[in-house]
Design an enzyme around this catalytic site. Sequence first.
Site, PDB file in Angstrom:
ATOM      1  N   ARG A   1       0.858  -1.196   0.000  1.00  0.00           N
ATOM      2  CA  ARG A   1       0.000   0.000   0.000  1.00  0.00           C
ATOM      3  C   ARG A   1       0.890   1.241   0.000  1.00  0.00           C
ATOM      4  NH1 ARG A   1      -3.996  -0.221   4.908  1.00  0.00           N
ATOM      5  NH2 ARG A   1      -5.061  -1.843   3.725  1.00  0.00           N
TER       6      ARG A   1
ATOM      7  N   ARG B   1      -2.227   6.433   9.783  1.00  0.00           N
ATOM      8  CA  ARG B   1      -2.304   5.910   8.409  1.00  0.00           C
ATOM      9  C   ARG B   1      -2.379   7.051   7.386  1.00  0.00           C
ATOM     10  NH1 ARG B   1      -4.084   0.603   8.054  1.00  0.00           N
ATOM     11  NH2 ARG B   1      -3.359  -0.582   9.857  1.00  0.00           N
TER      12      ARG B   1
ATOM     13  N   LYS C   1      -4.161   1.060  14.760  1.00  0.00           N
ATOM     14  CA  LYS C   1      -4.100   2.077  13.694  1.00  0.00           C
ATOM     15  C   LYS C   1      -4.810   3.362  14.113  1.00  0.00           C
ATOM     16  CE  LYS C   1      -6.580  -0.930  11.195  1.00  0.00           C
ATOM     17  NZ  LYS C   1      -7.342  -1.584  10.120  1.00  0.00           N
TER      18      LYS C   1
ATOM     19  N   LYS D   1      -6.458   7.027  12.260  1.00  0.00           N
ATOM     20  CA  LYS D   1      -6.788   7.577  10.936  1.00  0.00           C
ATOM     21  C   LYS D   1      -7.233   9.031  11.035  1.00  0.00           C
ATOM     22  CE  LYS D   1      -7.840   3.125   8.896  1.00  0.00           C
ATOM     23  NZ  LYS D   1      -8.821   2.250   8.231  1.00  0.00           N
TER      24      LYS D   1
ATOM     25  N   CYS E   1     -15.196  -3.412  -0.791  1.00  0.00           N
ATOM     26  CA  CYS E   1     -13.816  -3.671  -0.380  1.00  0.00           C
ATOM     27  C   CYS E   1     -13.222  -4.767  -1.246  1.00  0.00           C
ATOM     28  CB  CYS E   1     -13.790  -4.079   1.089  1.00  0.00           C
ATOM     29  SG  CYS E   1     -14.426  -5.733   1.356  1.00  0.00           S
TER      30      CYS E   1
ATOM     31  N   CYS F   1      -7.765 -10.984   0.603  1.00  0.00           N
ATOM     32  CA  CYS F   1      -7.918 -10.577   1.991  1.00  0.00           C
ATOM     33  C   CYS F   1      -8.076 -11.788   2.911  1.00  0.00           C
ATOM     34  CB  CYS F   1      -9.120  -9.650   2.156  1.00  0.00           C
ATOM     35  SG  CYS F   1      -9.313  -9.178   3.885  1.00  0.00           S
TER      36      CYS F   1
ATOM     37  N   CYS G   1     -16.527  -8.580   5.185  1.00  0.00           N
ATOM     38  CA  CYS G   1     -16.551  -8.963   6.594  1.00  0.00           C
ATOM     39  C   CYS G   1     -16.879  -7.725   7.416  1.00  0.00           C
ATOM     40  CB  CYS G   1     -15.214  -9.590   7.011  1.00  0.00           C
ATOM     41  SG  CYS G   1     -13.944  -8.390   7.455  1.00  0.00           S
TER      42      CYS G   1
ATOM     43  N   CYS H   1     -14.158  -2.132   5.563  1.00  0.00           N
ATOM     44  CA  CYS H   1     -13.196  -1.352   4.785  1.00  0.00           C
ATOM     45  C   CYS H   1     -13.855  -0.485   3.717  1.00  0.00           C
ATOM     46  CB  CYS H   1     -12.167  -2.269   4.151  1.00  0.00           C
ATOM     47  SG  CYS H   1     -11.197  -3.174   5.368  1.00  0.00           S
TER      48      CYS H   1
HETATM   49 FE1  SRM Z   1      -9.198  -2.174   5.777  1.00  0.00          FE
HETATM   50  C1  SRM Z   1      -7.883  -4.806   7.396  1.00  0.00           C
HETATM   51  C2  SRM Z   1      -8.262  -3.507   2.905  1.00  0.00           C
HETATM   52  C3  SRM Z   1      -9.847   0.753   4.327  1.00  0.00           C
HETATM   53  C4  SRM Z   1     -11.049  -1.238   8.547  1.00  0.00           C
HETATM   54  N1  SRM Z   1      -8.176  -3.862   5.316  1.00  0.00           N
HETATM   55  C5  SRM Z   1      -7.692  -4.796   6.167  1.00  0.00           C
HETATM   56  C6  SRM Z   1      -6.810  -5.799   5.411  1.00  0.00           C
HETATM   57  C7  SRM Z   1      -5.396  -5.300   5.454  1.00  0.00           C
HETATM   58  C8  SRM Z   1      -6.942  -7.263   5.857  1.00  0.00           C
HETATM   59  C9  SRM Z   1      -5.995  -7.797   6.897  1.00  0.00           C
HETATM   60  O1  SRM Z   1      -5.822  -7.177   7.953  1.00  0.00           O
HETATM   61  O2  SRM Z   1      -5.457  -8.868   6.655  1.00  0.00           O
HETATM   62  C10 SRM Z   1      -7.424  -5.657   3.997  1.00  0.00           C
HETATM   63  C11 SRM Z   1      -6.515  -6.017   2.827  1.00  0.00           C
HETATM   64  C12 SRM Z   1      -7.334  -6.568   1.688  1.00  0.00           C
HETATM   65  C13 SRM Z   1      -6.568  -6.763   0.441  1.00  0.00           C
HETATM   66  O3  SRM Z   1      -6.400  -7.919   0.025  1.00  0.00           O
HETATM   67  O4  SRM Z   1      -6.151  -5.780  -0.161  1.00  0.00           O
HETATM   68  C14 SRM Z   1      -7.964  -4.253   4.043  1.00  0.00           C
HETATM   69  N2  SRM Z   1      -8.959  -1.479   3.993  1.00  0.00           N
HETATM   70  C15 SRM Z   1      -8.653  -2.205   2.896  1.00  0.00           C
HETATM   71  C16 SRM Z   1      -8.837  -1.398   1.630  1.00  0.00           C
HETATM   72  C17 SRM Z   1      -7.858  -1.755   0.518  1.00  0.00           C
HETATM   73  C18 SRM Z   1     -10.290  -1.595   1.175  1.00  0.00           C
HETATM   74  C19 SRM Z   1     -10.631  -1.133  -0.209  1.00  0.00           C
HETATM   75  O5  SRM Z   1     -11.304  -1.914  -0.867  1.00  0.00           O
HETATM   76  O6  SRM Z   1     -10.276  -0.037  -0.614  1.00  0.00           O
HETATM   77  C20 SRM Z   1      -8.701   0.011   2.212  1.00  0.00           C
HETATM   78  C21 SRM Z   1      -7.284   0.487   2.240  1.00  0.00           C
HETATM   79  C22 SRM Z   1      -7.195   1.854   2.832  1.00  0.00           C
HETATM   80  C23 SRM Z   1      -5.858   2.499   2.723  1.00  0.00           C
HETATM   81  O7  SRM Z   1      -5.459   2.845   1.611  1.00  0.00           O
HETATM   82  O8  SRM Z   1      -5.233   2.745   3.758  1.00  0.00           O
HETATM   83  C24 SRM Z   1      -9.196  -0.213   3.619  1.00  0.00           C
HETATM   84  N3  SRM Z   1     -10.180  -0.496   6.367  1.00  0.00           N
HETATM   85  C25 SRM Z   1     -10.427   0.561   5.557  1.00  0.00           C
HETATM   86  C26 SRM Z   1     -11.423   1.407   6.141  1.00  0.00           C
HETATM   87  C27 SRM Z   1     -12.030   2.653   5.507  1.00  0.00           C
HETATM   88  C28 SRM Z   1     -11.359   3.909   5.919  1.00  0.00           C
HETATM   89  O9  SRM Z   1     -10.325   3.888   6.587  1.00  0.00           O
HETATM   90  O10 SRM Z   1     -11.883   4.962   5.574  1.00  0.00           O
HETATM   91  C29 SRM Z   1     -11.780   0.830   7.345  1.00  0.00           C
HETATM   92  C30 SRM Z   1     -12.886   1.337   8.307  1.00  0.00           C
HETATM   93  C31 SRM Z   1     -12.442   2.478   9.132  1.00  0.00           C
HETATM   94  C32 SRM Z   1     -11.735   1.972  10.355  1.00  0.00           C
HETATM   95  O11 SRM Z   1     -10.518   1.899  10.351  1.00  0.00           O
HETATM   96  O12 SRM Z   1     -12.438   1.615  11.321  1.00  0.00           O
HETATM   97  C33 SRM Z   1     -10.986  -0.359   7.481  1.00  0.00           C
HETATM   98  N4  SRM Z   1      -9.391  -2.880   7.712  1.00  0.00           N
HETATM   99  C34 SRM Z   1     -10.251  -2.379   8.654  1.00  0.00           C
HETATM  100  C35 SRM Z   1     -10.214  -3.229   9.818  1.00  0.00           C
HETATM  101  C36 SRM Z   1     -11.009  -3.028  11.137  1.00  0.00           C
HETATM  102  C37 SRM Z   1     -10.216  -2.188  12.056  1.00  0.00           C
HETATM  103  C38 SRM Z   1     -10.823  -2.109  13.436  1.00  0.00           C
HETATM  104  O13 SRM Z   1     -10.481  -1.179  14.145  1.00  0.00           O
HETATM  105  O14 SRM Z   1     -11.587  -2.974  13.834  1.00  0.00           O
HETATM  106  C39 SRM Z   1      -9.319  -4.267   9.519  1.00  0.00           C
HETATM  107  C40 SRM Z   1      -8.937  -5.458  10.427  1.00  0.00           C
HETATM  108  C41 SRM Z   1      -7.850  -5.131  11.364  1.00  0.00           C
HETATM  109  O15 SRM Z   1      -7.224  -4.077  11.323  1.00  0.00           O
HETATM  110  O16 SRM Z   1      -7.608  -5.982  12.219  1.00  0.00           O
HETATM  111  C42 SRM Z   1      -8.835  -4.023   8.196  1.00  0.00           C
HETATM  112 FE1  SF4 Z   2     -11.036  -7.753   4.000  1.00  0.00          FE
HETATM  113 FE2  SF4 Z   2     -13.073  -7.419   5.634  1.00  0.00          FE
HETATM  114 FE3  SF4 Z   2     -11.634  -5.325   4.858  1.00  0.00          FE
HETATM  115 FE4  SF4 Z   2     -13.202  -6.477   3.132  1.00  0.00          FE
HETATM  116  S1  SF4 Z   2     -13.897  -5.474   5.002  1.00  0.00           S
HETATM  117  S2  SF4 Z   2     -11.043  -5.919   2.758  1.00  0.00           S
HETATM  118  S3  SF4 Z   2     -13.107  -8.603   3.712  1.00  0.00           S
HETATM  119  S4  SF4 Z   2     -10.907  -6.966   6.095  1.00  0.00           S
END
Ligand code: SRM
Ligand code: SF4
Length: 574
Positions: free
Chosen positions: A71, A140, A204, A206, A427, A433, A472, A476
Amino acid sequence: MSHPSVEDIKISSRRLRGTMEDGLADTVTGSLSFEDQRTVKFHGSYQQDDRDLRDERRRQKLEPAHQFMIRIRAPGGVFTPEQWLKLDAIATTYANHSLRVTTRQTFQIHGVVKRDLKATMQAINAGLLDTISACGDVNRNVLGASNPLQSHLHAQVHDWAQRLSLHFKPRTRAYYEVWLDEEKVAESGVEEEPIYGQAYLPRKFKIAVAVPPHNDVDVFANDLGLIAIVDEAGGLAGFNVAIGGSMGSSHGIPTHYPRVGNVIGFVTPDQVFAIAEAAVTVQRDLGDREDRKHARFKYTIDDHGSDKIVAMMEERAGFKLQPARPWHFDHNGDRFGWVEGEDGHWHLTLSLPSGRIVDQPGRPLLTGMREIARIHRGQFRMTCNQNVIIAGVPAAERARIDALVAAHGLDAENNAPTAMARTAISCVALPTCALAMAEAERYLPSFLANMEPLLDKHGLREQPILLRVSGCPNGCSRPYLAEIALVGKALGRYNLFVGGDHRGLRMNTLYRENITEPEILATLDTLLGQYAAGREPDEHFGDFLHRAGLVELPPYPTHVRVDPAEAMAITVVA
Ligand code: SRM
Ligand code: SF4
């Protein structure tokens, strides 16, 4: 064998170096050690495996098809054409021939194998980009409104996103030593981390900067949201500050919930760093370091009480927040097609399918964007809705860009048959993922196709209804802020949420649990029918569901309440 905790791994990683250099040199496995898999996140990469191949490889007694997602750190989401071409070359040389625009305004590349990881990182750096703290327990990628119209404000907000990102960049030289072969010095492994300390943050963090009336960054989904307030002369007076937004949750665990940020006051531009640092360090010191699922700033705020957290922030910042100033958001989407900016340049927003830029049969998106990057002299701006703006085009160049857009099918989503299809996001989910429970990106096109007859049936083809799909509950695609959301439960099964608003102020409500597509469509058929029959002129779907009493707000902090008298959001209501 039990593994060390992430907290222990961070502390013993010698400021995020771990044993990565040895791990990268080990050719016996395509994997890094358990510890280094945690550490490498701080360098912007996740170890993954191709889940489509998992069972077959297990049958063949092979290790999983390990690969890495990378990323980019891109505060404000702006790339030059030269950087685009470099990323395109990286995607086609080392990755899976696709670029993926994320919901945080940057690119991910997928499918890099371990032996190519270092070369890929070096190629990214050669493009004057880096991946430092794009992932991990740090601040981030900082979001900045894409705002194609108000050019001078876009420039200022972009500048703030850059400065905040730099301010919170870890001081360790680990990235430069591991990936760029920087020589080790006496401080290597013991560098001062004045903001983070040796254990970095509990989780993290944000930050987003919004420019009303657009909430395209979904500012209330961030741990720290800054809402730009414009003075009478059109300049930047300062920012309203919101804290505690985040989407992550868990199915069936009420103590893991999504939450919108609460607005706590106003700061002038010269106070921004102090208040941001106060928020980050309060979270560093009070955040839960035992339970990572309960470690985000939102839980710190709810556990200790917002008043206490704000008082601590004010004390650390050395000033009192001013009362929040009025503002207004119209919507949290992008505005597609060409618009002319204040500076006379033109900006073209293209809707991309879940942000995935790849050559598909009859729709060579990667090639098309490469051709545009070869002639474009302005910028590319990524949006938080996974779209791209070809920005800063002189009027005389528009026709050339239009021709390339049409020739490569880059306008297919802009011309999608329903308004829902133009704005829907999802997502990544399967196959990369590790946490995906259901399909999202790969499922969205067929779901949208199946929604089309329903929207037609109710005369809603052109009605903007915001749909977001996540594989899930981590959220995201920020599904809990959509008017309709599908959140993956198991393959082919989703929780259906409805009732969010189109401005990113109110979260939606779980409406049906663990249902399949026919059940989802049947449920939406009924709700859309009620909406079509009972809506007021210009009333949005989510707003109608609330007015008609068809949904109730869930029992956690769910929306930023707007006081109609003051036209401003005041507080989060539990
Ligand atoms: Fe996310 C984890 C993809 C934005 C909440 N996110 C992941 C992971 C890295 C899976 C992992 O931990 O193994 C995913 C990788 C998937 C892949 O194969 O690429 C992933 N997140 C993404 C992206 C690529 C989704 C997309 O389709 O665009 C976004 C990348 C953002 C970036 O460029 O930095 C992405 N993730 C978000 C957002 C939206 C936002 O930030 O505006 C959220 C919700 C806001 C938040 O943070 O609460 C988000 N991602 C999560 C979470 C839940 C975090 C939590 O506090 O519970 C996880 C799981 C974790 O961190 O344990 C996670
Ligand atoms: Fe993966 Fe869940 Fe984030 Fe979708 S919402 S990219 S399934 S961690």
